[in-house]
Design an enzyme around this catalytic site. Structure first.
Site, short mmCIF file in Angstrom:
data_model
loop_
_atom_site.label_atom_id
_atom_site.label_comp_id
_atom_site.label_asym_id
_atom_site.label_seq_id
_atom_site.Cartn_x
_atom_site.Cartn_y
_atom_site.Cartn_z
N HIS A 211 0.80 -1.23 0.00
CA HIS A 211 0.00 0.00 0.00
C HIS A 211 0.82 1.27 0.00
CE1 HIS A 211 0.92 -0.21 4.26
NE2 HIS A 211 0.57 1.05 4.36
C1 UD1 Z 1 -2.38 4.56 6.73
C2 UD1 Z 1 -1.11 4.87 7.49
C3 UD1 Z 1 -0.08 3.77 7.27
C4 UD1 Z 1 -0.66 2.42 7.54
C5 UD1 Z 1 -1.90 2.22 6.69
C6 UD1 Z 1 -2.53 0.86 6.91
C7 UD1 Z 1 -0.65 7.28 7.71
C8 UD1 Z 1 0.23 8.39 7.28
N1 UD1 Z 1 -0.51 6.11 7.07
O1 UD1 Z 1 -2.07 4.68 5.34
O2 UD1 Z 1 1.03 3.99 8.14
O3 UD1 Z 1 0.30 1.42 7.26
O4 UD1 Z 1 -2.84 3.26 7.04
O5 UD1 Z 1 -3.69 0.68 6.22
O6 UD1 Z 1 -1.45 7.45 8.61
N2 UD1 Z 1 -9.46 4.46 2.40
C9 UD1 Z 1 -10.61 3.74 2.22
N3 UD1 Z 1 -11.23 3.22 3.32
C10 UD1 Z 1 -10.74 3.40 4.59
C11 UD1 Z 1 -9.56 4.13 4.74
C12 UD1 Z 1 -8.93 4.65 3.64
O7 UD1 Z 1 -11.09 3.56 1.12
O8 UD1 Z 1 -11.36 2.90 5.54
C13 UD1 Z 1 -8.76 5.01 1.23
C14 UD1 Z 1 -8.75 6.52 1.27
O9 UD1 Z 1 -9.81 7.03 0.56
C15 UD1 Z 1 -7.43 6.87 0.64
C16 UD1 Z 1 -6.54 5.67 0.92
O10 UD1 Z 1 -7.39 4.61 1.30
O11 UD1 Z 1 -7.55 7.00 -0.75
C17 UD1 Z 1 -5.47 5.97 1.92
O12 UD1 Z 1 -5.96 6.09 3.27
P1 UD1 Z 1 -5.13 6.89 4.39
O13 UD1 Z 1 -5.67 6.67 5.74
O14 UD1 Z 1 -4.97 8.29 3.97
O15 UD1 Z 1 -3.67 6.27 4.37
P2 UD1 Z 1 -3.19 4.77 4.22
O16 UD1 Z 1 -2.52 4.65 2.91
O17 UD1 Z 1 -4.30 3.81 4.54
#
Ligand code: UD1
Length: 363
Positions: A211
């Site tokens: 990811h």
């Molecule tokens: C976050 C953490 C990372 C961790 C990861 C595990 C930070 C900086 N990063 O990254 O350390 O390893 O989580 O998953 O905090 N999204 C969904 N559904 C959700 C959550 C997110 O669809 O329930 C999508 C969002 O729309 C976005 C992407 O996933 O496009 C990224 O989510 P985000 O929480 O910003 O960061 P992660 O890449 O998940």
């Protein structure tokens, strides 16, 4: 301290806070002066599969408060968490705010707490990858710089904090609460339906999770990586539970990779079941390398650094780097059954949360 907030925001937080909440409940059942606490979910992760399922499976009580921040850029998420957490500490002023790990929610709530003169405890403080291109490293640096009490997972984290000038009286080497969740749930693991659907066998497949933007945001890079993995796993399959971020890119390929079994994010008990029975793991996560170390499962990390070097020096993990070509010799070694065997770092014994809670009660 007897009035505390515990912050959870994103998937890798949940298995770290679960044991702490359960240890507080256990502590409270035996003492007169109970620890009052609020479990606060920032809402950074909000999908059922990324959040709610973890609470249910790990028996974590429903959060008292959900800040509901949702997705956004790092700055948007940070700002919204800060605004909403600031509001949340106005009436119920805790003495201590416990944050865990290195996600955006960790840093944002630590800053708010500190400015409101609430002491900050950082569980998993002091670890460093040295890679400031990763948002998690910035979160670690900022959080640690304003932390009052560090609960560390390794001796090296203590050394790192000492080198940064933090006094020994602030640092408590307690072990790893994520491993509390792992060891505490070994008898409860669940075989996911895809096991029978794809005729999987013990050690007959690999598990892959990706990811990080460096691996999944570049179309060509991800396509090449998946092709190389597909072509170099012999007769094994590759189970690939996809993070939403990775799915967005993967959906653009329109290519089928014969060996890949693509699925959505898995629940905790299913995921650990899959890791435990796998021949090996390919990942860009940090936390999973700790789980594979304890389970003695070979692990390849598709990053250039790690904030968890013990998983390499003591455990089963290797740092492969982010160039897709690098993985081929490691896959060959794995398929040939030629992988190092590891040992488990000190105090990763399933009792870390109890140690933390006893110390919190005495602070
Ligand atoms: C976050 C953490 C990372 C961790 C990861 C595990 C930070 C900086 N990063 O990254 O350390 O390893 O989580 O998953 O905090 N999204 C969904 N559904 C959700 C959550 C997110 O669809 O329930 C999508 C969002 O729309 C976005 C992407 O996933 O496009 C990224 O989510 P985000 O929480 O910003 O960061 P992660 O890449 O998940």
């Amino acid at each position: 301290m007897h009035r505390i907030d515990i912050i959870a925001g994103a998937r890798p937080n949940f298995m770290k806070i679960g044991p702490i909440v359960l240890a507080i409940e256990k502590h409270n059942a035996t003492v007169e002066k109970k620890i009052e606490y609020r479990l606060i979910h920032t809402g950074q992760h909000y999908d059922k599969k990324m959040s709610e399922d973890f609470f249910t499976q790990l028996n974590i009580p429903e959060p008292q408060l959900n800040l509901g921040v949702g997705s956004g850029t790092a700055a948007t998420q940070t700002a919204n968490i800060m605004l909403r957490y600031e509001e949340a500490v106005k009436d119920w002023k805790p003495e201590l705010c416990i944050v865990v790990g290195d996600v955006t929610s960790t840093m944002a709530c630590a800053i708010v707490a500190k400015k409101e003169w609430i002491k900050v405890a950082h569980v998993e403080g002091g670890i460093r990858s040295g890679d400031e291109m990763m948002p998690e490293e910035i979160n670690r640096m900022v959080t640690d710089s304003i932390t009052d009490y560090f609960f560390t997972t390794t001796a090296l984290a203590n050394t790192n904090l000492g080198a940064l000038g933090h006094g020994e009286e602030k640092i408590f080497f307690v072990g790893n609460t994520m491993i509390d969740s792992l060891l505490g749930n070994m008898e409860r693991l669940i075989q996911p339906p895809l096991w029978n659907e794809y005729d999987l066998e013990n050690k007959g497949y690999l598990v892959m999770t990706l990811h990080r933007p460096s691996n999944v945001d570049g179309y060509e890079n991800l396509r090449q990586l998946l092709s190389l993995i597909n072509d170099n796993v012999g007769d094994k399959k590759v189970v690939f539970p996809m993070h939403p971020r990775t799915k967005k890119m993967f959906d653009q390929f329109g290519i089928a990779f014969e060996k890949l079994i693509v699925t959505g994010p898995m629940s905790y008990l299913e995921f650990i079941y899959m890791i435990k029975h796998s021949a090996g793991v390919v990942t860009d996560s940090g936390g999973i390398t700790e789980e594979t170390t304890v389970l003695n499962v070979p692990c390849m990390t598709l990053r250039n650094s790690t904030e968890r070097p013990e998983t390499v020096t003591m455990g089963t993990n290797v740092i492969v780097g982010t160039d897709p070509n690098n993985i081929v010799p490691y896959l060959e070694k794995l398929i040939a059954g030629d992988w190092k065997s590891g040992s488990i770092p000190d105090l990763w014994d399933g009792k870390t949360a109890d140690r933390i809670v006893e110390m919190v009660a005495q602070l």
